[in-house]
Enzyme design. Structure first.
Site, short mmCIF file in Angstrom:
data_model
loop_
_atom_site.label_atom_id
_atom_site.label_comp_id
_atom_site.label_asym_id
_atom_site.label_seq_id
_atom_site.Cartn_x
_atom_site.Cartn_y
_atom_site.Cartn_z
N ARG A 56 43.88 44.83 55.23
CA ARG A 56 42.50 45.33 54.45
C ARG A 56 42.18 46.37 55.00
O ARG A 56 41.19 47.11 54.34
CB ARG A 56 41.48 44.07 54.71
CG ARG A 56 40.41 44.15 54.43
CD ARG A 56 39.36 42.77 54.25
NE ARG A 56 39.73 42.10 55.71
CZ ARG A 56 39.02 42.17 56.82
NH1 ARG A 56 38.13 43.34 56.79
NH2 ARG A 56 39.16 41.53 57.87
N TYR A 109 30.11 51.34 31.44
CA TYR A 109 31.02 50.11 31.53
C TYR A 109 30.21 48.90 31.73
O TYR A 109 29.23 49.13 32.68
CB TYR A 109 32.22 50.30 32.54
CG TYR A 109 32.96 49.24 32.71
CD1 TYR A 109 33.74 48.80 31.55
CD2 TYR A 109 32.54 48.36 33.57
CE1 TYR A 109 34.52 47.78 31.82
CE2 TYR A 109 33.50 47.01 34.07
CZ TYR A 109 34.50 46.87 32.90
OH TYR A 109 35.33 45.83 33.29
N ASP A 181 32.55 57.93 37.33
CA ASP A 181 33.82 57.14 36.94
C ASP A 181 34.40 58.01 35.74
O ASP A 181 34.10 58.08 34.76
CB ASP A 181 33.11 55.80 36.33
CG ASP A 181 33.98 54.86 35.65
OD1 ASP A 181 35.35 55.23 35.63
OD2 ASP A 181 33.75 53.63 35.60
N LYS A 206 43.83 50.78 34.28
CA LYS A 206 43.65 51.40 33.02
C LYS A 206 44.83 52.73 32.97
O LYS A 206 45.97 52.39 33.22
CB LYS A 206 42.26 52.20 32.51
CG LYS A 206 41.21 51.05 32.78
CD LYS A 206 41.29 49.68 31.71
CE LYS A 206 40.06 48.78 32.10
NZ LYS A 206 38.82 49.06 32.32
C1 LIG Z 1 37.70 48.86 32.99
C2 LIG Z 1 36.68 49.77 33.58
C3 LIG Z 1 35.99 49.56 35.09
C4 LIG Z 1 36.17 48.26 35.83
O1 LIG Z 1 37.65 48.32 36.14
P1 LIG Z 1 38.37 46.97 36.72
O2 LIG Z 1 39.44 47.50 37.05
O3 LIG Z 1 38.51 46.16 35.21
O4 LIG Z 1 37.41 46.33 37.65
C5 LIG Z 1 35.12 50.65 35.14
N1 LIG Z 1 34.61 51.75 34.63
C6 LIG Z 1 35.36 51.67 33.31
C7 LIG Z 1 34.98 53.09 32.77
C8 LIG Z 1 36.57 51.04 32.92
O5 LIG Z 1 36.77 51.20 31.65
#
Ligand SMILES: *Cc1c(COP(=O)(O)O)cnc(C)c1O
Length: 390
Positions: A56, A109, A181, A206
């Protein structure tokens, strides 16, 4: 700096391996690490993002991924988490406290929107969401208590662009931090730290992993801030499993190579659908018709594989289009080798009514296409056939 290229993705973590070891790092599938030395053990327990105390707190597989990502983002350091939302929530909670104010975007998101409208307000943290396309909106939302500006560009699912230079400069002038992000862009297409952001984060689920087989997140930036994120992460416990970190490293090795194809496929699909008579609009920053194309071209070097298509025939046309597609399957997520499609109006029918969707800027006939790495010509003929007569 030089481009984040295939060479760096393959070799950036060499310093993390010992000589004489395997070429491919092993999976350290262990929750904990031993030490015969009391003092060394105590030192390991407090080392931010260490890799030999307790998983962790850190793990050698995390360290490999972090080394590669830091290099690609041109960051001092990085850390990994169990999901993109784990990265977002941990980062935000490490930077703000009750009474503080956070500015986010209206196009963002869904999980980030919940964080801004639900979790943070419950903790006494005030939030405002603004139209990201106008930097003045951020200026108007600034208060003396604004500590954080949470950005997402391109945004999900409308591909709106935030002027990173303008907004990070504005935030700095108000002593507020900026977190970006950059999931849709990846460090191959955009490097927010070079444009003035304090931290960059990703849903590594992603593009970074790229194979739709891992949930993961990542944050990169200066060690001083990452130490705080790490400390909070030890408490939120959004720990990436060692095997998932190992898979993520394997995915990262080919990120620049994959992004070339995602960029080409996104552009090809956007151009093919833009002039289709049944399509009202295609939202893709690589199109000259995108209202922010010039800004996108300034701060990005490629535009990714995600586009949003609005059908004139509304909800029914969008549904028919997805049903007819041969290659892209109906699934949430994006950034994997396989193309996917979602119809937000249908997907969120049980959660949001039409007005709520409209407030989020999502018309009933909108389809989000995430181009994979298939042959461009196959994808183009597929979407044109599916859109025929719509
Ligand atoms: C999918 C996504 C998230 C969240 O990510 P997870 O891995 O599903 O928790 C955050 N920001 C954007 C732009 C995303 O496409």
């Amino acid at each position: 700096m030089s481009e984040p290229d295939q060479t760096r993705a393959v070799h950036a973590d060499r310093g993390t391996s010992r000589d004489g070891g395997p070429v491919v790092p092993p999976i350290h599938q262990s929750a904990t690490f031993h030490s015969a030395d009391e003092r060394a053990f105590a030192a390991a327990a407090v080392e931010p993002r260490g890799q030999d105390f307790y998983t962790r707190y850190g793990n050698p597989d995390h360290a490999h991924v972090a080394a590669v990502l830091a290099e690609l983002e041109n960051a001092e350091t990085a850390l990994v988490t169990a999901s993109g939302m784990g990265a977002l929530t941990t980062t935000v909670l490490s930077l703000v406290s009750a009474g503080d104010h956070v500015i986010g975007q209206t196009s963002t998101y869904g999980g980030t929107a919940s964080l801004l409208t639900n979790l943070l307000p419950r903790l006494g943290i005030h939030t405002t969401q603004v139209d990201q396309t106008d930097p003045q909106e951020f200026a108007r939302a600034m208060t003396p208590r604004t500590k954080l500006v949470l950005l997402e560009t391109p945004s999900n699912p409308l591909l709106r662009i935030t002027d990173l230079r303008a907004v990070t400069e504005l935030a700095r002038a108000h002593d507020a931090r900026t977190v970006v992000d950059s999931t849709f862009a990846t460090p191959v297409n955009q490097r927010p730290l070079e444009l003035g952001a304090d931290l960059v984060l990703h849903s590594a689920t992603k593009y970074l992993n790229g194979h739709s087989d891992v949930s993961a997140g990542a944050v990169a930036g200066p060690a001083e801030l990452l130490d705080r994120v790490w400390e909070t992460g030890v408490v939120t416990g959004a720990t990436l499993g060692p095997f998932d970190a190992w898979l993520l490293l394997r995915g990262l090795r080919t990120l620049p190579l994959r992004m070339e194809r995602h960029n080409a496929n996104g552009q090809a699909l956007a151009e093919a659908l833009r002039t289709h008579p049944g399509v009202t609009a295609v939202h893709y920053p690589g199109l000259e018709s995108h209202p922010q194309h010039a800004l996108a071209a300034e701060q990005m070097s490629g535009y990714g594989g995600v586009l949003a298509v609005e059908f004139t025939g509304g909800y029914t046309a969008a549904s028919t289009f997805i049903e007819r597609l041969r290659y892209p399957r109906r699934a949430a997520s994006l950034g994997g080798v396989e193309s996917l499609a979602v119809h937000p109006g249908a997907m969120w029918a049980g959660v949001l009514d039409e007005q709520q969707l409209a407030d989020a800027g999502i018309p009933p006939g909108l389809v989000r296409l995430a181009a994979g790495i298939e042959e461009s010509s196959d994808l183009v003929s597929d979407v044109l056939a599916a859109a025929e007569g719509l």
